[in-house]
Design a protein around this motif. Structure first.
Motif, PDB file in Angstrom:
ATOM      1  N   TRP A 153       0.834  -1.346   0.027  1.00  0.00           N
ATOM      2  CA  TRP A 153      -0.015  -0.058   0.033  1.00  0.00           C
ATOM      3  C   TRP A 153       0.919   1.213  -0.044  1.00  0.00           C
ATOM      4  O   TRP A 153       0.528   2.148  -0.767  1.00  0.00           O
ATOM      5  CB  TRP A 153      -0.968   0.003   1.115  1.00  0.00           C
ATOM      6  N   ALA A 154       1.924   1.145   0.770  1.00  0.00           N
ATOM      7  CA  ALA A 154       2.859   2.292   0.829  1.00  0.00           C
ATOM      8  C   ALA A 154       3.609   2.784  -0.679  1.00  0.00           C
ATOM      9  O   ALA A 154       3.804   3.762  -0.546  1.00  0.00           O
ATOM     10  CB  ALA A 154       4.002   2.101   1.882  1.00  0.00           C
ATOM     11  N   ARG A 155       3.782   1.659  -1.237  1.00  0.00           N
ATOM     12  CA  ARG A 155       4.401   1.886  -2.646  1.00  0.00           C
ATOM     13  C   ARG A 155       3.528   1.991  -3.654  1.00  0.00           C
ATOM     14  O   ARG A 155       3.935   2.290  -4.854  1.00  0.00           O
ATOM     15  CB  ARG A 155       5.251   0.526  -2.951  1.00  0.00           C
ATOM     16  N   ALA A 156       2.240   1.771  -3.498  1.00  0.00           N
ATOM     17  CA  ALA A 156       1.025   1.814  -4.583  1.00  0.00           C
ATOM     18  C   ALA A 156       0.736   3.103  -5.079  1.00  0.00           C
ATOM     19  O   ALA A 156       1.087   4.169  -4.173  1.00  0.00           O
ATOM     20  CB  ALA A 156      -0.274   1.074  -3.920  1.00  0.00           C
ATOM     21  N   ASP A 157       0.452   3.430  -6.292  1.00  0.00           N
ATOM     22  CA  ASP A 157      -0.064   4.557  -6.767  1.00  0.00           C
ATOM     23  C   ASP A 157      -1.438   4.779  -6.163  1.00  0.00           C
ATOM     24  O   ASP A 157      -2.137   4.424  -6.839  1.00  0.00           O
ATOM     25  CB  ASP A 157       0.038   4.633  -8.487  1.00  0.00           C
ATOM     26  N   ARG A 158      -1.752   5.266  -5.015  1.00  0.00           N
ATOM     27  CA  ARG A 158      -3.057   5.427  -4.437  1.00  0.00           C
ATOM     28  C   ARG A 158      -4.242   6.403  -5.123  1.00  0.00           C
ATOM     29  O   ARG A 158      -5.106   6.633  -4.983  1.00  0.00           O
ATOM     30  CB  ARG A 158      -2.821   5.882  -2.862  1.00  0.00           C
ATOM     31  N   SER A 159      -3.359   7.078  -6.003  1.00  0.00           N
ATOM     32  CA  SER A 159      -4.387   8.311  -6.611  1.00  0.00           C
ATOM     33  C   SER A 159      -5.242   7.593  -7.675  1.00  0.00           C
ATOM     34  O   SER A 159      -6.156   8.172  -7.884  1.00  0.00           O
ATOM     35  CB  SER A 159      -3.473   9.129  -7.652  1.00  0.00           C
ATOM     36  N   VAL A 217      -6.659   4.558  -7.000  1.00  0.00           N
ATOM     37  CA  VAL A 217      -7.505   3.586  -6.181  1.00  0.00           C
ATOM     38  C   VAL A 217      -8.602   4.367  -5.831  1.00  0.00           C
ATOM     39  O   VAL A 217      -8.707   5.343  -4.878  1.00  0.00           O
ATOM     40  CB  VAL A 217      -6.828   3.226  -4.909  1.00  0.00           C
ATOM     41  N   ILE A 218      -9.880   3.836  -6.080  1.00  0.00           N
ATOM     42  CA  ILE A 218     -11.108   4.342  -6.054  1.00  0.00           C
ATOM     43  C   ILE A 218     -11.868   3.777  -4.549  1.00  0.00           C
ATOM     44  O   ILE A 218     -12.119   4.818  -3.883  1.00  0.00           O
ATOM     45  CB  ILE A 218     -12.062   4.080  -7.214  1.00  0.00           C
ATOM     46  N   ARG A 219     -11.642   2.599  -4.058  1.00  0.00           N
ATOM     47  CA  ARG A 219     -12.022   2.304  -2.828  1.00  0.00           C
ATOM     48  C   ARG A 219     -10.899   1.594  -2.143  1.00  0.00           C
ATOM     49  O   ARG A 219     -10.577   0.096  -2.406  1.00  0.00           O
ATOM     50  CB  ARG A 219     -13.320   1.215  -3.167  1.00  0.00           C
ATOM     51  N   PRO A 220     -10.190   2.225  -1.297  1.00  0.00           N
ATOM     52  CA  PRO A 220      -9.024   1.693  -0.532  1.00  0.00           C
ATOM     53  C   PRO A 220      -9.277   0.337   0.216  1.00  0.00           C
ATOM     54  O   PRO A 220      -8.649  -0.413   0.219  1.00  0.00           O
ATOM     55  CB  PRO A 220      -8.499   2.877   0.408  1.00  0.00           C
ATOM     56  N   PRO A 221     -10.632   0.285   0.950  1.00  0.00           N
ATOM     57  CA  PRO A 221     -10.837  -0.734   1.572  1.00  0.00           C
ATOM     58  C   PRO A 221     -10.896  -2.293   0.736  1.00  0.00           C
ATOM     59  O   PRO A 221     -10.389  -3.197   1.223  1.00  0.00           O
ATOM     60  CB  PRO A 221     -12.133  -0.816   2.285  1.00  0.00           C
ATOM     61  N   ALA A 222     -11.549  -2.018  -0.489  1.00  0.00           N
ATOM     62  CA  ALA A 222     -11.580  -3.208  -1.266  1.00  0.00           C
ATOM     63  C   ALA A 222     -10.407  -3.311  -1.936  1.00  0.00           C
ATOM     64  O   ALA A 222      -9.988  -4.533  -2.049  1.00  0.00           O
ATOM     65  CB  ALA A 222     -12.682  -2.765  -2.565  1.00  0.00           C
ATOM     66  N   PHE A 223      -9.599  -2.559  -2.082  1.00  0.00           N
ATOM     67  CA  PHE A 223      -8.026  -2.590  -2.647  1.00  0.00           C
ATOM     68  C   PHE A 223      -7.248  -3.328  -1.868  1.00  0.00           C
ATOM     69  O   PHE A 223      -6.566  -4.259  -2.082  1.00  0.00           O
ATOM     70  CB  PHE A 223      -7.542  -1.278  -3.248  1.00  0.00           C
ATOM     71  N   LEU A 224      -7.387  -3.236  -0.536  1.00  0.00           N
ATOM     72  CA  LEU A 224      -6.390  -3.631   0.649  1.00  0.00           C
ATOM     73  C   LEU A 224      -6.992  -5.070   0.607  1.00  0.00           C
ATOM     74  O   LEU A 224      -6.044  -6.278   1.012  1.00  0.00           O
ATOM     75  CB  LEU A 224      -6.589  -2.714   1.819  1.00  0.00           C
ATOM     76  N   ALA A 225      -8.338  -5.261   0.680  1.00  0.00           N
ATOM     77  CA  ALA A 225      -8.735  -6.617   0.934  1.00  0.00           C
ATOM     78  C   ALA A 225      -8.147  -7.587   0.014  1.00  0.00           C
ATOM     79  O   ALA A 225      -7.895  -8.555   0.238  1.00  0.00           O
ATOM     80  CB  ALA A 225     -10.339  -6.746   1.144  1.00  0.00           C
ATOM     81  N   LEU A 226      -8.341  -6.915  -1.397  1.00  0.00           N
ATOM     82  CA  LEU A 226      -8.075  -7.721  -2.524  1.00  0.00           C
ATOM     83  C   LEU A 226      -6.452  -8.354  -2.340  1.00  0.00           C
ATOM     84  O   LEU A 226      -5.882  -9.535  -2.560  1.00  0.00           O
ATOM     85  CB  LEU A 226      -8.188  -7.160  -3.612  1.00  0.00           C
ATOM     86  N   ILE A 227      -5.590  -7.359  -2.177  1.00  0.00           N
ATOM     87  CA  ILE A 227      -4.233  -7.617  -1.931  1.00  0.00           C
ATOM     88  C   ILE A 227      -3.831  -8.582  -0.737  1.00  0.00           C
ATOM     89  O   ILE A 227      -3.192  -9.645  -0.948  1.00  0.00           O
ATOM     90  CB  ILE A 227      -3.278  -6.201  -1.632  1.00  0.00           C
ATOM     91  N   THR A 228      -4.592  -8.479   0.376  1.00  0.00           N
ATOM     92  CA  THR A 228      -4.367  -9.392   1.558  1.00  0.00           C
ATOM     93  C   THR A 228      -4.829 -10.622   1.133  1.00  0.00           C
ATOM     94  O   THR A 228      -4.341 -11.714   1.563  1.00  0.00           O
ATOM     95  CB  THR A 228      -5.357  -8.759   2.529  1.00  0.00           C
ATOM     96  N   THR A 229      -6.170 -10.923   0.457  1.00  0.00           N
ATOM     97  CA  THR A 229      -6.535 -12.101   0.055  1.00  0.00           C
ATOM     98  C   THR A 229      -5.543 -12.841  -0.894  1.00  0.00           C
ATOM     99  O   THR A 229      -5.400 -14.171  -0.625  1.00  0.00           O
ATOM    100  CB  THR A 229      -7.704 -12.054  -0.586  1.00  0.00           C
ATOM    101  N   ARG A 230      -5.160 -12.173  -1.734  1.00  0.00           N
ATOM    102  CA  ARG A 230      -4.062 -12.694  -2.960  1.00  0.00           C
ATOM    103  C   ARG A 230      -2.801 -13.091  -2.046  1.00  0.00           C
ATOM    104  O   ARG A 230      -2.150 -14.151  -2.331  1.00  0.00           O
ATOM    105  CB  ARG A 230      -3.774 -11.815  -3.943  1.00  0.00           C
ATOM    106  N   LEU A 231      -2.289 -12.400  -1.159  1.00  0.00           N
ATOM    107  CA  LEU A 231      -1.161 -12.850  -0.365  1.00  0.00           C
ATOM    108  C   LEU A 231      -1.349 -13.895   0.440  1.00  0.00           C
ATOM    109  O   LEU A 231      -0.523 -14.907   0.585  1.00  0.00           O
ATOM    110  CB  LEU A 231      -0.535 -11.582   0.561  1.00  0.00           C
ATOM    111  N   ALA A 232      -2.321 -14.053   1.094  1.00  0.00           N
ATOM    112  CA  ALA A 232      -2.643 -15.196   2.177  1.00  0.00           C
ATOM    113  C   ALA A 232      -2.942 -16.344   1.352  1.00  0.00           C
ATOM    114  O   ALA A 232      -2.440 -17.472   1.608  1.00  0.00           O
ATOM    115  CB  ALA A 232      -4.142 -14.842   2.898  1.00  0.00           C
ATOM    116  N   ILE A 233      -3.607 -16.394   0.138  1.00  0.00           N
ATOM    117  CA  ILE A 233      -3.516 -17.588  -0.587  1.00  0.00           C
ATOM    118  C   ILE A 233      -2.300 -18.035  -1.031  1.00  0.00           C
ATOM    119  O   ILE A 233      -2.179 -19.152  -1.100  1.00  0.00           O
ATOM    120  CB  ILE A 233      -4.904 -17.419  -1.954  1.00  0.00           C
ATOM    121  N   ASN A 234      -1.508 -17.012  -1.660  1.00  0.00           N
ATOM    122  CA  ASN A 234      -0.156 -17.490  -2.207  1.00  0.00           C
ATOM    123  C   ASN A 234       0.605 -18.102  -0.951  1.00  0.00           C
ATOM    124  O   ASN A 234       1.230 -19.035  -1.009  1.00  0.00           O
ATOM    125  CB  ASN A 234       0.340 -15.954  -2.723  1.00  0.00           C
ATOM    126  N   GLY A 235       0.549 -17.594   0.243  1.00  0.00           N
ATOM    127  CA  GLY A 235       0.999 -18.212   1.396  1.00  0.00           C
ATOM    128  C   GLY A 235       0.586 -19.382   1.688  1.00  0.00           C
ATOM    129  O   GLY A 235       1.360 -20.565   2.055  1.00  0.00           O
TER     130      GLY A 235
END
Length: 219
Positions: free
Chosen positions: A61-67, A69-87
């Motif tokens: 999130w700190a490295r992302a182009d947040r400008s 991102v329309i819905r930060p909560p959805a964006f963050l949830a998507l990243i977390t889900t992908r990382l968790a599944i990969n883990g």
């Protein structure tokens, strides 16, 4: 310091971007963090691994182009889900590597005779490896936890061991499986464990396997 406090401190220390816009972006992450942790925990079922996923989400999130991102909560949830599944997939690959083709997948009754025979051979090989390298207690904990996803509390009750002890046994089992040291294996014990394991995996009734493993630990 808890997880949210850590991220707040990290946000406050993040380079020269501590301006109103960045403060808002950091606040969006902190607000979403409990939900992100819940996602990670639901997928990984491990507190430490879930926290690691949330931390990695923060870094992305700190490295992302947040400008954009329309819905930060959805964006963050998507990243977390992908990382968790990969883990979770990586953890599964590590288990498969440690004892060859892993066990529950070898018991699908819908496959043809040739595939079934190959899978039975894989079970034989994996069980032999567990018998060669692990003590009865390590083997029991490893099978119940890794193959059938028993919680440590239930394992401790079945084997009459302390819960902390079962966690130590699991770590020790993983270490031993990575070595080349082997013990002589009884053909009778090997066949009995393979037969009991396959029956449990196929039927879903693990009482016989629990009884066999507990008896081996007690002796």
């Amino acid at each position: 310091m808890n997880l949210l406090e850590s991220h707040r401190d990290h946000a406050e220390q993040t380079d020269d971007r501590s301006i109103t816009g960045w403060d808002g972006d950091a606040s969006a992450f902190v607000s979403a963090a409990p939900r992100l942790f819940a996602i990670g925990l639901r997928v990984l079922r491990d507190v430490g691994e879930a926290e690691d996923v949330v931390q990695e989400t923060w870094l992305r999130w700190a490295r992302a182009d947040r400008s954009v991102v329309i819905r930060p909560p959805a964006f963050l949830a998507l990243i977390t889900t992908r990382l968790a599944i990969n883990g979770a997939q990586s953890a599964r690959r590590r288990r498969e590597t440690s004892v060859g083709p892993w066990l529950p997948e070898t018991t699908d009754l819908s496959v043809g005779p040739e595939t079934a025979a190959e899978r039975r051979e894989a079970v034989d090989t994996a069980i032999r490896l567990l018998l060669e390298r692990l003590t009865p207690a390590e083997r029991a904990v490893y099978l119940l936890r890794i193959a059938f996803d028993y919680p440590h509390r239930q394992i401790s009750e079945i084997l009459h061991l302390g819960e902390d002890h079962t966690r130590q046994l699991l770590r020790r089992a993983r270490d031993r499986l990575a070595t080349e040291r082997r013990h002589q294996v009884s053909t009778t014990a090997h066949r009995r464990l393979v037969r009991t394991f396959v029956a449990a995996a196929q039927s879903g009734d693990l009482a016989g396997l629990e009884e066999l493993l507990a008896a081996d630990v007690a002796h």
